[in-house]
Enzyme design. Sequence first.
Site, PDB file in Angstrom:
ATOM      1  N   TYR A 126      28.373 -28.820   9.393  1.00 21.70           N
ATOM      2  CA  TYR A 126      28.513 -28.594   7.960  1.00 21.70           C
ATOM      3  C   TYR A 126      28.422 -29.952   7.279  1.00 21.70           C
ATOM      4  O   TYR A 126      29.112 -30.890   7.679  1.00 21.70           O
ATOM      5  CB  TYR A 126      29.859 -27.933   7.650  1.00 21.70           C
ATOM      6  CG  TYR A 126      30.072 -27.713   6.178  1.00 21.70           C
ATOM      7  CD1 TYR A 126      29.482 -26.635   5.538  1.00 21.70           C
ATOM      8  CD2 TYR A 126      30.828 -28.603   5.424  1.00 21.70           C
ATOM      9  CE1 TYR A 126      29.640 -26.444   4.180  1.00 21.70           C
ATOM     10  CE2 TYR A 126      30.992 -28.413   4.064  1.00 21.70           C
ATOM     11  CZ  TYR A 126      30.396 -27.334   3.448  1.00 21.70           C
ATOM     12  OH  TYR A 126      30.550 -27.146   2.104  1.00 21.70           O
ATOM     13  N   HIS A 144      32.552 -28.989  -4.419  1.00 20.43           N
ATOM     14  CA  HIS A 144      31.596 -29.698  -3.566  1.00 20.43           C
ATOM     15  C   HIS A 144      30.229 -29.028  -3.704  1.00 20.43           C
ATOM     16  O   HIS A 144      30.115 -27.980  -4.340  1.00 20.43           O
ATOM     17  CB  HIS A 144      32.044 -29.624  -2.102  1.00 20.43           C
ATOM     18  CG  HIS A 144      31.968 -28.232  -1.566  1.00 20.43           C
ATOM     19  ND1 HIS A 144      32.943 -27.285  -1.824  1.00 20.43           N
ATOM     20  CD2 HIS A 144      31.009 -27.604  -0.835  1.00 20.43           C
ATOM     21  CE1 HIS A 144      32.593 -26.136  -1.259  1.00 20.43           C
ATOM     22  NE2 HIS A 144      31.419 -26.298  -0.653  1.00 20.43           N
ATOM     23  N   THR A 184      27.198 -27.935  -0.928  1.00 20.52           N
ATOM     24  CA  THR A 184      26.787 -27.886   0.477  1.00 20.52           C
ATOM     25  C   THR A 184      25.350 -28.375   0.633  1.00 20.52           C
ATOM     26  O   THR A 184      24.470 -27.993  -0.128  1.00 20.52           O
ATOM     27  CB  THR A 184      26.912 -26.444   1.015  1.00 20.52           C
ATOM     28  OG1 THR A 184      28.275 -26.033   0.917  1.00 20.52           O
ATOM     29  CG2 THR A 184      26.437 -26.340   2.459  1.00 20.52           C
ATOM     30  N   PHE A 238      26.008 -15.500  -7.268  1.00 18.16           N
ATOM     31  CA  PHE A 238      25.549 -15.255  -5.899  1.00 18.16           C
ATOM     32  C   PHE A 238      26.387 -14.106  -5.352  1.00 18.16           C
ATOM     33  O   PHE A 238      27.611 -14.221  -5.282  1.00 18.16           O
ATOM     34  CB  PHE A 238      25.752 -16.475  -5.004  1.00 18.16           C
ATOM     35  CG  PHE A 238      24.819 -17.628  -5.234  1.00 18.16           C
ATOM     36  CD1 PHE A 238      23.788 -17.569  -6.152  1.00 18.16           C
ATOM     37  CD2 PHE A 238      24.980 -18.788  -4.506  1.00 18.16           C
ATOM     38  CE1 PHE A 238      22.928 -18.642  -6.351  1.00 18.16           C
ATOM     39  CE2 PHE A 238      24.129 -19.874  -4.690  1.00 18.16           C
ATOM     40  CZ  PHE A 238      23.102 -19.796  -5.612  1.00 18.16           C
ATOM     41  N   HIS A 273      23.880 -26.115  -5.485  1.00 15.36           N
ATOM     42  CA  HIS A 273      24.793 -25.535  -6.468  1.00 15.36           C
ATOM     43  C   HIS A 273      26.221 -26.000  -6.215  1.00 15.36           C
ATOM     44  O   HIS A 273      26.528 -26.552  -5.158  1.00 15.36           O
ATOM     45  CB  HIS A 273      24.736 -24.009  -6.417  1.00 15.36           C
ATOM     46  CG  HIS A 273      25.270 -23.446  -5.129  1.00 15.36           C
ATOM     47  ND1 HIS A 273      24.512 -23.374  -3.979  1.00 15.36           N
ATOM     48  CD2 HIS A 273      26.499 -22.961  -4.795  1.00 15.36           C
ATOM     49  CE1 HIS A 273      25.238 -22.855  -3.004  1.00 15.36           C
ATOM     50  NE2 HIS A 273      26.466 -22.609  -3.469  1.00 15.36           N
ATOM     51  N   THR A 314      30.032 -24.110  -6.583  1.00 13.82           N
ATOM     52  CA  THR A 314      30.727 -22.859  -6.852  1.00 13.82           C
ATOM     53  C   THR A 314      31.927 -23.137  -7.748  1.00 13.82           C
ATOM     54  O   THR A 314      32.797 -23.934  -7.406  1.00 13.82           O
ATOM     55  CB  THR A 314      31.185 -22.198  -5.536  1.00 13.82           C
ATOM     56  OG1 THR A 314      30.027 -21.986  -4.702  1.00 13.82           O
ATOM     57  CG2 THR A 314      31.881 -20.874  -5.787  1.00 13.82           C
ATOM     58  N   GLU A 327      31.393 -32.126   9.006  1.00 14.31           N
ATOM     59  CA  GLU A 327      32.458 -31.602   9.871  1.00 14.31           C
ATOM     60  C   GLU A 327      31.857 -30.506  10.735  1.00 14.31           C
ATOM     61  O   GLU A 327      30.742 -30.030  10.465  1.00 14.31           O
ATOM     62  CB  GLU A 327      33.640 -31.092   9.048  1.00 14.31           C
ATOM     63  CG  GLU A 327      33.284 -30.073   8.002  1.00 14.31           C
ATOM     64  CD  GLU A 327      34.412 -29.788   7.014  1.00 14.31           C
ATOM     65  OE1 GLU A 327      34.616 -28.598   6.719  1.00 14.31           O
ATOM     66  OE2 GLU A 327      35.067 -30.722   6.542  1.00 14.31           O
ATOM     67  N   TRP A 375      35.731 -19.606   8.127  1.00 16.30           N
ATOM     68  CA  TRP A 375      36.195 -20.112   6.843  1.00 16.30           C
ATOM     69  C   TRP A 375      36.188 -19.006   5.794  1.00 16.30           C
ATOM     70  O   TRP A 375      35.269 -18.200   5.730  1.00 16.30           O
ATOM     71  CB  TRP A 375      35.298 -21.257   6.383  1.00 16.30           C
ATOM     72  CG  TRP A 375      35.689 -21.818   5.060  1.00 16.30           C
ATOM     73  CD1 TRP A 375      36.613 -22.772   4.825  1.00 16.30           C
ATOM     74  CD2 TRP A 375      35.169 -21.443   3.782  1.00 16.30           C
ATOM     75  NE1 TRP A 375      36.703 -23.023   3.475  1.00 16.30           N
ATOM     76  CE2 TRP A 375      35.827 -22.211   2.812  1.00 16.30           C
ATOM     77  CE3 TRP A 375      34.219 -20.517   3.366  1.00 16.30           C
ATOM     78  CZ2 TRP A 375      35.566 -22.101   1.450  1.00 16.30           C
ATOM     79  CZ3 TRP A 375      33.958 -20.405   2.013  1.00 16.30           C
ATOM     80  CH2 TRP A 375      34.624 -21.190   1.078  1.00 16.30           C
TER      81      TRP A 375
END
Length: 150
Positions: A11, A43, A45, A73, A112, A114, A142, A148
């Site tokens: 990730y 954050h 991704t 989404f 993007h 969130t 990580e 998650w």
Amino acid sequence: MKLSDIDKGTYAAVKFDDSTLDMFQALQQIMELFNPVPRDKLHSTICFSRVKIPYIPLTEKMPIGSTHKLEVFEHNGKRALVVLLDSPYLESRHEYANILGATFDFPTYNPHVTLAYDIGAMEIPKHGVTGNPVVITHEYTEDLDLNWKP
């Protein structure tokens, strides 16, 4: 990389500077989101790969683009409200991950942030978000956590 690390996945994401975080939080407040993503969790991704790759995160603060528009989404019965980013930087870092052998679970990569993981039946707010500068402080990596939950 050890052979035992291969099934851990990778990730990679970016964190934002204070002015960018202030802007995202202001959007959350203006829209009166019921359950906004906390400031320390905001954050973007870069890579969500089910296989481990030797991704090297960059650690420098820099502008990476701007906000583009709001979108919902839909995934696993939830409606996440996101701000799409106009960021050639994030697109190039995602491509770097692909070159290293990353997998990706979606047909396209849409940079993007969130703002809320589930807005229920709420309509997409009509607030303008285009053109706000986005500055990162660093990238991080990580092991991928397939369990998650937001």
